[in-house]
Write a protein that holds these residues in place. Structure first.
Motif, PDB file in Angstrom:
ATOM      1  N   GLU A   1     -93.541   4.936  37.835  1.00 40.98           N
ATOM      2  CA  GLU A   1     -93.929   3.937  36.827  1.00 40.98           C
ATOM      3  C   GLU A   1     -95.059   3.029  37.313  1.00 40.98           C
ATOM      4  O   GLU A   1     -95.758   2.410  36.512  1.00 40.98           O
ATOM      5  N   ASP A   2     -95.218   2.930  38.638  1.00 36.54           N
ATOM      6  CA  ASP A   2     -96.243   2.064  39.215  1.00 36.54           C
ATOM      7  C   ASP A   2     -97.422   2.856  39.766  1.00 36.54           C
ATOM      8  O   ASP A   2     -98.208   2.332  40.566  1.00 36.54           O
ATOM      9  N   THR A   3     -97.573   4.097  39.342  1.00 41.33           N
ATOM     10  CA  THR A   3     -98.677   4.932  39.814  1.00 41.33           C
ATOM     11  C   THR A   3    -100.018   4.255  39.551  1.00 41.33           C
ATOM     12  O   THR A   3    -100.323   3.890  38.409  1.00 41.33           O
ATOM     13  N   PRO A   4    -100.824   4.059  40.589  1.00 46.71           N
ATOM     14  CA  PRO A   4    -102.126   3.415  40.361  1.00 46.71           C
ATOM     15  C   PRO A   4    -103.100   4.361  39.684  1.00 46.71           C
ATOM     16  O   PRO A   4    -102.953   5.579  39.737  1.00 46.71           O
ATOM     17  N   GLY A   5    -104.102   3.798  39.043  1.00 46.29           N
ATOM     18  CA  GLY A   5    -105.122   4.610  38.408  1.00 46.29           C
ATOM     19  C   GLY A   5    -105.932   5.366  39.445  1.00 46.29           C
ATOM     20  O   GLY A   5    -106.391   4.787  40.441  1.00 46.29           O
ATOM     21  N   ALA A   6    -106.117   6.668  39.244  1.00 50.62           N
ATOM     22  CA  ALA A   6    -106.837   7.481  40.222  1.00 50.62           C
ATOM     23  C   ALA A   6    -108.281   7.013  40.395  1.00 50.62           C
ATOM     24  O   ALA A   6    -108.793   6.940  41.519  1.00 50.62           O
ATOM     25  N   GLU A   7    -108.943   6.689  39.288  1.00 49.34           N
ATOM     26  CA  GLU A   7    -110.338   6.249  39.375  1.00 49.34           C
ATOM     27  C   GLU A   7    -110.453   4.920  40.104  1.00 49.34           C
ATOM     28  O   GLU A   7    -111.357   4.732  40.941  1.00 49.34           O
ATOM     29  N   GLU A   8    -109.533   3.988  39.827  1.00 56.68           N
ATOM     30  CA  GLU A   8    -109.572   2.688  40.490  1.00 56.68           C
ATOM     31  C   GLU A   8    -109.360   2.833  41.984  1.00 56.68           C
ATOM     32  O   GLU A   8    -110.022   2.177  42.799  1.00 56.68           O
ATOM     33  N   GLU A   9    -108.425   3.698  42.381  1.00 58.55           N
ATOM     34  CA  GLU A   9    -108.186   3.911  43.807  1.00 58.55           C
ATOM     35  C   GLU A   9    -109.400   4.541  44.475  1.00 58.55           C
ATOM     36  O   GLU A   9    -109.778   4.178  45.599  1.00 58.55           O
ATOM     37  N   LEU A  10    -110.014   5.503  43.797  1.00 64.01           N
ATOM     38  CA  LEU A  10    -111.206   6.168  44.348  1.00 64.01           C
ATOM     39  C   LEU A  10    -112.330   5.165  44.555  1.00 64.01           C
ATOM     40  O   LEU A  10    -112.972   5.145  45.610  1.00 64.01           O
ATOM     41  N   VAL A  11    -112.588   4.350  43.543  1.00 64.66           N
ATOM     42  CA  VAL A  11    -113.641   3.350  43.654  1.00 64.66           C
ATOM     43  C   VAL A  11    -113.330   2.375  44.780  1.00 64.66           C
ATOM     44  O   VAL A  11    -114.209   2.004  45.576  1.00 64.66           O
ATOM     45  N   GLY A  12    -112.065   1.962  44.869  1.00 65.10           N
ATOM     46  CA  GLY A  12    -111.672   0.987  45.878  1.00 65.10           C
ATOM     47  C   GLY A  12    -111.893   1.470  47.298  1.00 65.10           C
ATOM     48  O   GLY A  12    -112.443   0.747  48.143  1.00 65.10           O
ATOM     49  N   VAL A  13    -111.496   2.709  47.588  1.00 64.15           N
ATOM     50  CA  VAL A  13    -111.606   3.194  48.964  1.00 64.15           C
ATOM     51  C   VAL A  13    -113.025   3.630  49.323  1.00 64.15           C
ATOM     52  O   VAL A  13    -113.433   3.542  50.482  1.00 64.15           O
ATOM     53  N   THR A  14    -113.791   4.091  48.349  1.00 66.12           N
ATOM     54  CA  THR A  14    -115.154   4.526  48.673  1.00 66.12           C
ATOM     55  C   THR A  14    -116.103   3.345  48.822  1.00 66.12           C
ATOM     56  O   THR A  14    -117.128   3.456  49.502  1.00 66.12           O
ATOM     57  N   LYS A  15    -115.751   2.210  48.233  1.00 63.83           N
ATOM     58  CA  LYS A  15    -116.594   1.020  48.390  1.00 63.83           C
ATOM     59  C   LYS A  15    -116.237   0.242  49.659  1.00 63.83           C
ATOM     60  O   LYS A  15    -117.015  -0.585  50.124  1.00 63.83           O
ATOM     61  N   ALA A  16    -115.032   0.492  50.207  1.00 68.58           N
ATOM     62  CA  ALA A  16    -114.594  -0.213  51.405  1.00 68.58           C
ATOM     63  C   ALA A  16    -115.165   0.498  52.626  1.00 68.58           C
ATOM     64  O   ALA A  16    -114.613   1.461  53.118  1.00 68.58           O
ATOM     65  N   LYS A  17    -116.293   0.064  53.095  1.00 70.86           N
ATOM     66  CA  LYS A  17    -116.955   0.684  54.241  1.00 70.86           C
ATOM     67  C   LYS A  17    -116.523  -0.014  55.535  1.00 70.86           C
ATOM     68  O   LYS A  17    -116.315  -1.207  55.551  1.00 70.86           O
TER      69      LYS A  17
END
Length: 218
Positions: free
Chosen positions: A202-218
């Motif tokens: 029920e708390d599955t995060p959005g795949a796109e949001e997670e992708l954006v979050g980790v790829t922007k975190a350098k």
């Protein structure tokens, strides 16, 4: 499909049996699922398999309407005097599919593959295992992969593979190839570890949001 209505109907569908009888428990029928649909909804896809290790078939299905898509898991149960099915989890999929979601069950792992978008697409793969909680069994997220890319190679893309159970994460830039066949070159692959946490379906995060979050975190 409204969750409270579906939950009530599912719990009422249990069948009384002596514990020692142990008859085979069939999967939830197509007709039962169709009876729970509201106007404009349809069953996009379904799959059956043993997710909670009791030897009986559990069911995963996607309910789609013009504006929304929801995935549901129905788990079998065996009480002292009855057997039946109960909800194991649900979450909202992206509303713009490029074909039905792919559902597979193997050795207790539920894998969901979903491709959404348009010319720019998002490919998401979710993996779950059944977990026993104080109240009832629930589906726990153990892996999430995501790839954002252009189906016509009009721009670069990004991909992520996240092992939620261990925290191990891999990200890469997908660079449009400048020579040879049209495609992507995988560059700047990073491997790192994220904090481990329990995430139920029920708390599955959005795949796109997670992708954006980790790829922007350098």
């Amino acid at each position: 499909m409204r969750e409270p209505t579906f939950l009530a109907a599912l719990l009422l569908s249990g069948t009384a049996h002596a514990a020692q009888d142990r008859p085979a428990l069939p999967p939830v029928s197509d007709q039962f699922l169709l009876d729970q649909l509201e106007l404009g909804e349809e069953i996009e896809t379904r799959a059956d398999g043993d997710l909670n290790g009791d030897g009986d078939a559990d069911t995963v299905f996607v309910v789609a309407s013009p504006d929304e898509r929801h995935l549901y898991v129905v788990l079998s149960y065996r009480g002292e005097v009855d057997i039946g099915h109960e909800p194991g989890g649900h979450f909202k999929l992206e509303p713009d599919p490029l074909g039905p979601a792919g559902l597979t069950t193997n050795k207790g792992v539920l894998t969901i593959r979903d491709l959404t978008g348009g010319t720019t697409a998002l490919s998401a793969t979710y993996r779950y295992r059944a977990a026993i909680t104080k109240d009832r069994p629930r589906m726990r997220l153990i892996g999430l992969d995501a790839t954002a890319y252009s189906r016509t190679y009009a721009h670069d893309g990004n991909e992520m593979s996240w092992n939620v159970a261990t925290g191990n994460t891999i990200t890469s830039l997908l660079k449009v190839a400048t020579s040879g066949d049209r495609g992507y070159d995988k560059l700047y692959t990073r491997k790192f570890k994220r904090p481990v946490r329990t995430i139920y379906m029920e708390d599955t995060p959005g795949a796109e949001e997670e992708l954006v979050g980790v790829t922007k975190a350098k």
